[in-house]
Motif scaffolding. Sequence first.
Motif, PDB file in Angstrom:
ATOM      1  N   UNK A  53       2.078   1.101  21.259  1.00 44.20           N
ATOM      2  CA  UNK A  53       2.018   2.122  20.232  1.00 44.20           C
ATOM      3  C   UNK A  53       2.367   1.476  18.898  1.00 44.20           C
ATOM      4  N   UNK A  54       3.112   0.736  18.952  1.00 43.91           N
ATOM      5  CA  UNK A  54       3.758   0.074  17.436  1.00 43.91           C
ATOM      6  C   UNK A  54       2.416  -0.584  16.690  1.00 43.91           C
ATOM      7  N   UNK A  55       1.920  -1.316  17.752  1.00 43.84           N
ATOM      8  CA  UNK A  55       0.473  -2.108  17.242  1.00 43.84           C
ATOM      9  C   UNK A  55      -0.629  -0.912  16.953  1.00 43.84           C
ATOM     10  N   UNK A  56      -0.734   0.038  17.571  1.00 44.50           N
ATOM     11  CA  UNK A  56      -1.864   1.145  17.213  1.00 44.50           C
ATOM     12  C   UNK A  56      -1.513   1.542  15.769  1.00 44.50           C
ATOM     13  N   UNK A  78       0.234   0.260  13.382  1.00 45.21           N
ATOM     14  CA  UNK A  78      -0.050  -0.961  12.452  1.00 45.21           C
ATOM     15  C   UNK A  78      -1.725  -0.631  12.106  1.00 45.21           C
ATOM     16  N   UNK A  79      -2.443  -0.813  13.123  1.00 43.52           N
ATOM     17  CA  UNK A  79      -3.826  -0.863  13.203  1.00 43.52           C
ATOM     18  C   UNK A  79      -4.334   0.171  12.282  1.00 43.52           C
ATOM     19  N   UNK A  80      -4.002   1.382  12.782  1.00 47.70           N
ATOM     20  CA  UNK A  80      -4.704   2.495  11.813  1.00 47.70           C
ATOM     21  C   UNK A  80      -3.991   2.627  10.463  1.00 47.70           C
ATOM     22  N   UNK A  81      -2.870   2.072  10.123  1.00 49.05           N
ATOM     23  CA  UNK A  81      -2.256   2.343   8.649  1.00 49.05           C
ATOM     24  C   UNK A  81      -3.243   1.335   8.001  1.00 49.05           C
ATOM     25  N   UNK A  82      -3.567   0.162   8.345  1.00 48.91           N
ATOM     26  CA  UNK A  82      -4.250  -0.924   7.822  1.00 48.91           C
ATOM     27  C   UNK A  82      -5.798  -0.457   7.706  1.00 48.91           C
ATOM     28  N   UNK A  83      -6.157   0.176   8.736  1.00 53.88           N
ATOM     29  CA  UNK A  83      -7.605   0.470   8.436  1.00 53.88           C
ATOM     30  C   UNK A  83      -7.885   1.481   7.709  1.00 53.88           C
ATOM     31  N   UNK A  84      -6.881   2.422   7.356  1.00 55.43           N
ATOM     32  CA  UNK A  84      -7.242   3.441   6.517  1.00 55.43           C
ATOM     33  C   UNK A  84      -7.446   2.899   5.066  1.00 55.43           C
ATOM     34  N   UNK A 109      -4.640  -9.338   8.567  1.00 53.31           N
ATOM     35  CA  UNK A 109      -5.377 -10.383   9.163  1.00 53.31           C
ATOM     36  C   UNK A 109      -5.905 -10.100  10.576  1.00 53.31           C
ATOM     37  N   UNK A 110      -5.236  -9.140  11.292  1.00 53.60           N
ATOM     38  CA  UNK A 110      -5.480  -8.893  12.668  1.00 53.60           C
ATOM     39  C   UNK A 110      -6.594  -7.772  12.791  1.00 53.60           C
ATOM     40  N   UNK A 111      -6.341  -6.800  11.751  1.00 54.04           N
ATOM     41  CA  UNK A 111      -7.132  -5.810  11.614  1.00 54.04           C
ATOM     42  C   UNK A 111      -8.835  -6.192  11.500  1.00 54.04           C
ATOM     43  N   UNK A 112      -8.778  -7.221  10.296  1.00 53.96           N
ATOM     44  CA  UNK A 112     -10.016  -7.926   9.848  1.00 53.96           C
ATOM     45  C   UNK A 112     -10.904  -8.344  11.269  1.00 53.96           C
ATOM     46  N   UNK A 113     -10.141  -9.115  12.241  1.00 50.05           N
ATOM     47  CA  UNK A 113     -10.774  -9.204  13.439  1.00 50.05           C
ATOM     48  C   UNK A 113     -11.358  -8.324  14.257  1.00 50.05           C
TER      49      UNK A 113
END
Length: 388
Positions: A24-27, A29-35, A374-378
Amino acid sequence: MLNELNQRNKIVYFVTSLDYGGTQKNLYYIVKELKNYKWDIIVISLKKGGRYRDKIISLGIKVYDLGLPENFSFLSLFFLIYSFTKFIFLCVKHQIKIVHSFLFQANFLARFVKIFLPKTKVFCSERVAEKQKLWQLKLLRFTKFLVDKIFVNSTELKEFVLNTQKIHNDKVVIVPNIVEPNEINIKFSDSEIRDELGISKKDFFVLSVGRLHKQKGFDLLIEIVKNFNEKVKSLSCERKYVFVIIGDGKEYFNLLNYAKKLNVKEYIKFLGYKENVYDYINACDLFLLTSYWEGSPNVVLESIVLKKPIISTKVEGVSEILDINFVISLQQTREKIVEEFVNKIFEVYSSEENFDYKKCLSEKFCIENYLSKNVVKKYLLNYVDNII
């Protein structure tokens, strides 16, 4: 290229639960960056509530829950059918192009989107090398043809998925966990946490964090405490010590009784769930991971950010982060595992100065690889490659 399709790309992140946990923590971070890429994001949870629900909503992201009960029963089958129907309805309503799922129940159900929406791309994130519920692995293997990509967070987990699901190598992509130093905030000082625990600054404070589940190996930790206590007493060491476990779960009473049985209850503190876990990591002298299996444990990365020494079992993901001398193999007798832990813990315990956490790190470890940007770019590169 990553922004090319943002105006017409709608993505659903589908998760079993939004309660606390590394997934859930990773999710979050993902949606926060993807915005930042202006994609149209929706999060759907099978179960109600959860500690990360409000955090995700605070980002301006729509969150739906499908009402699946927390505990499984015969009636849950009816709820499951209703939840899945509602999930498909939401995907059709929002014209979803990508479904990215997390955790077993969501990973399994997400695959069937392909039957109703064959043009929708389905990505599943496998987070742990599940070695207990083997029936789950059989279901995932049976439905592997419905998945476009499976994301894993370590090399060892990729090997596990390839072996258990018998899926093509190109379909399994390694994308590491996220650690975001800016999100690791300390609210209470080292001395305040130690005062709460009733220990002094000189006392040796060992911390472990995780759900009280058999996977996390807290029974092993209790045996380690017993042998460590015997070693300290045999050498007449004066430095006091305490082992602290943060987390809640069904194994609490079993673990408490085991600690009593081994006469080490006075050396172990069970604190339950703590919102401010970073404060405790910041205050400890050593972080201990005793899991029997993982994927790539978030808390190890967070302990590194807070500059804490770490000793871990050799579970999936840690060999890419920690030096081999601080990783204990599980492929040996129980007695030998406990002995190696005790010797390594004693090395940190007996250090005259603060133990340098950098000694615990693998030479190939680089924190930049785990930052959200960097992770979200992948993830994005895989999304776009499969849409075009």
